[in-house]
Design a protein around this motif. Structure first.
Motif, PDB file in Angstrom:
ATOM      1  N   LYS A  36       0.839  -1.200   0.000  1.00  0.00           N
ATOM      2  CA  LYS A  36       0.000   0.000   0.000  1.00  0.00           C
ATOM      3  C   LYS A  36       0.870   1.245   0.000  1.00  0.00           C
ATOM      4  N   GLY A  37       0.285   2.284  -0.524  1.00  0.00           N
ATOM      5  CA  GLY A  37       0.907   3.595  -0.481  1.00  0.00           C
ATOM      6  C   GLY A  37      -0.042   4.537   0.218  1.00  0.00           C
ATOM      7  N   ILE A  38       0.479   5.476   0.978  1.00  0.00           N
ATOM      8  CA  ILE A  38      -0.334   6.443   1.696  1.00  0.00           C
ATOM      9  C   ILE A  38      -0.112   7.818   1.066  1.00  0.00           C
ATOM     10  N   LEU A  39      -1.201   8.430   0.622  1.00  0.00           N
ATOM     11  CA  LEU A  39      -1.130   9.753   0.012  1.00  0.00           C
ATOM     12  C   LEU A  39      -1.594  10.792   1.016  1.00  0.00           C
ATOM     13  N   ASP A  40      -0.909  11.924   1.066  1.00  0.00           N
ATOM     14  CA  ASP A  40      -1.340  13.055   1.886  1.00  0.00           C
ATOM     15  C   ASP A  40      -2.152  13.982   0.999  1.00  0.00           C
ATOM     16  N   MET A  41      -3.466  13.955   1.199  1.00  0.00           N
ATOM     17  CA  MET A  41      -4.388  14.755   0.402  1.00  0.00           C
ATOM     18  C   MET A  41      -4.896  15.919   1.258  1.00  0.00           C
ATOM     19  N   PRO A  42      -5.441  16.963   0.635  1.00  0.00           N
ATOM     20  CA  PRO A  42      -5.940  18.116   1.401  1.00  0.00           C
ATOM     21  C   PRO A  42      -6.995  17.739   2.460  1.00  0.00           C
ATOM     22  N   ASN A  43      -7.778  16.702   2.187  1.00  0.00           N
ATOM     23  CA  ASN A  43      -8.830  16.299   3.122  1.00  0.00           C
ATOM     24  C   ASN A  43      -8.418  15.100   3.986  1.00  0.00           C
ATOM     25  N   GLY A  44      -7.129  14.831   4.095  1.00  0.00           N
ATOM     26  CA  GLY A  44      -6.641  13.732   4.927  1.00  0.00           C
ATOM     27  C   GLY A  44      -5.839  12.731   4.117  1.00  0.00           C
ATOM     28  N   GLN A  45      -5.532  11.624   4.740  1.00  0.00           N
ATOM     29  CA  GLN A  45      -4.741  10.600   4.065  1.00  0.00           C
ATOM     30  C   GLN A  45      -5.628   9.664   3.256  1.00  0.00           C
ATOM     31  N   LYS A  46      -5.060   9.177   2.171  1.00  0.00           N
ATOM     32  CA  LYS A  46      -5.747   8.236   1.285  1.00  0.00           C
ATOM     33  C   LYS A  46      -4.825   7.042   1.096  1.00  0.00           C
ATOM     34  N   GLU A  47      -5.342   5.843   1.319  1.00  0.00           N
ATOM     35  CA  GLU A  47      -4.562   4.621   1.121  1.00  0.00           C
ATOM     36  C   GLU A  47      -4.845   4.076  -0.275  1.00  0.00           C
ATOM     37  N   VAL A  48      -3.776   3.758  -0.986  1.00  0.00           N
ATOM     38  CA  VAL A  48      -3.886   3.158  -2.317  1.00  0.00           C
ATOM     39  C   VAL A  48      -3.256   1.775  -2.258  1.00  0.00           C
ATOM     40  N   GLY A  49      -4.034   0.770  -2.602  1.00  0.00           N
ATOM     41  CA  GLY A  49      -3.526  -0.596  -2.581  1.00  0.00           C
ATOM     42  C   GLY A  49      -2.601  -0.879  -3.743  1.00  0.00           C
ATOM     43  N   ILE A  50      -1.555  -1.629  -3.470  1.00  0.00           N
ATOM     44  CA  ILE A  50      -0.647  -2.114  -4.509  1.00  0.00           C
ATOM     45  C   ILE A  50      -0.987  -3.586  -4.709  1.00  0.00           C
ATOM     46  N   GLU A  51      -1.327  -3.958  -5.931  1.00  0.00           N
ATOM     47  CA  GLU A  51      -1.649  -5.358  -6.222  1.00  0.00           C
ATOM     48  C   GLU A  51      -0.388  -6.204  -6.304  1.00  0.00           C
ATOM     49  N   ARG A  52       0.616  -5.671  -7.018  1.00  0.00           N
ATOM     50  CA  ARG A  52       1.874  -6.399  -7.162  1.00  0.00           C
ATOM     51  C   ARG A  52       2.915  -5.477  -7.790  1.00  0.00           C
ATOM     52  N   LEU A  53       4.146  -5.878  -7.663  1.00  0.00           N
ATOM     53  CA  LEU A  53       5.257  -5.265  -8.372  1.00  0.00           C
ATOM     54  C   LEU A  53       5.966  -6.429  -9.054  1.00  0.00           C
ATOM     55  N   HIS A  54       6.076  -6.370 -10.361  1.00  0.00           N
ATOM     56  CA  HIS A  54       6.730  -7.477 -11.062  1.00  0.00           C
ATOM     57  C   HIS A  54       7.787  -6.946 -12.024  1.00  0.00           C
ATOM     58  N   LEU A  55       8.637  -7.853 -12.438  1.00  0.00           N
ATOM     59  CA  LEU A  55       9.687  -7.539 -13.400  1.00  0.00           C
ATOM     60  C   LEU A  55       9.309  -8.112 -14.753  1.00  0.00           C
ATOM     61  N   GLU A  56       9.712  -7.430 -15.804  1.00  0.00           N
ATOM     62  CA  GLU A  56       9.505  -7.936 -17.157  1.00  0.00           C
ATOM     63  C   GLU A  56      10.475  -7.266 -18.104  1.00  0.00           C
ATOM     64  N   GLN A  57      10.524  -7.785 -19.320  1.00  0.00           N
ATOM     65  CA  GLN A  57      11.342  -7.171 -20.363  1.00  0.00           C
ATOM     66  C   GLN A  57      10.572  -6.006 -20.968  1.00  0.00           C
ATOM     67  N   ASP A  58      11.249  -4.911 -21.169  1.00  0.00           N
ATOM     68  CA  ASP A  58      10.629  -3.775 -21.832  1.00  0.00           C
ATOM     69  C   ASP A  58      10.519  -4.077 -23.325  1.00  0.00           C
ATOM     70  N   ALA A  59       9.551  -3.485 -23.956  1.00  0.00           N
ATOM     71  CA  ALA A  59       9.406  -3.586 -25.412  1.00  0.00           C
ATOM     72  C   ALA A  59      10.148  -2.404 -26.038  1.00  0.00           C
ATOM     73  N   GLY A  60      10.068  -2.284 -27.328  1.00  0.00           N
ATOM     74  CA  GLY A  60      10.633  -1.123 -28.003  1.00  0.00           C
ATOM     75  C   GLY A  60       9.683   0.052 -27.868  1.00  0.00           C
ATOM     76  N   LYS A  61       9.881   1.051 -28.680  1.00  0.00           N
ATOM     77  CA  LYS A  61       9.047   2.247 -28.606  1.00  0.00           C
ATOM     78  C   LYS A  61       8.585   2.602 -30.013  1.00  0.00           C
TER      79      LYS A  61
END
Length: 174
Positions: free
Chosen positions: A59-84
């Motif tokens: 989770k990440g905690i954001l400091d917003m004008p009306n208080g804190q907001k929690e944002v869930g993180i589903e996952r962090l994964h690694l992969e190969q980047d594609a081209g552009k």
């Protein structure tokens, strides 16, 4: 042909970022081969993680004008980047830059907890700040070091149902 070899630095950076996101570090992670055609994916497949990523929920905690907001993180994964794919040089042609193709990239997938442009802005800035502090990403969006794939669903005020989800790929500025 040769088999891919894991990049130890990428593993270390993913774990470091996962810890900063209060996420579960999985003792077992698996890479999969996703086979699909895309113009800027020269080998026709991508090595990625899905079912067993290196970092699980957090989770990440954001400091917003009306208080804190929690944002869930589903996952962090690694992969190969594609081209552009480059569409704005010639009006009748698409150019493909393969310089970053195959390079390790860290992808953070959040839960659908963001409800406004201000929250999205705060979230991307928070992630960028964390990764810059840790040294796991320089956060230079204009150079493509940090990109966001944004899924947007709109609903009319008072409605319960969300509209059709639309994915905007490779947003490179806040």
């Amino acid at each position: 042909g040769t088999l891919p070899v894991i990049n130890k630095l990428a593993i270390n950076q993913a774990i470091k970022t996962g810890i900063a996101l209060n996420a579960k570090i999985n003792k077992r992670s698996v890479f999969d081969r996703k086979n699909y055609f895309y113009a800027d994916l020269p080998q026709g497949y991508q090595i990625s993680q899905f079912k067993n990523p290196i970092v699980g929920e957090g989770k990440g905690i954001l400091d917003m004008p009306n208080g804190q907001k929690e944002v869930g993180i589903e996952r962090l994964h690694l992969e190969q980047d594609a081209g552009k794919s480059i569409h704005d040089i010639d009006p009748s042609s698409t150019f493909v830059d393969l310089n970053r193709s195959g390079v390790a990239l860290m992808e953070i997938v959040s839960k659908p907890d963001l409800r406004s442009p201000d929250e999205v802005n705060a979230y991307v800035k928070k992630l960028r700040s964390i990764m810059r502090y840790l040294g796991t990403c320089d956060g230079n969006m204009q150079e493509g070091s940090l990109r966001a794939d944004v899924n947007v669903s709109v609903r009319k005020e008072g409605d319960k149902e969300l509209g059709t989800r639309c994915e905007i790929k490779n947003v490179n500025s806040i």
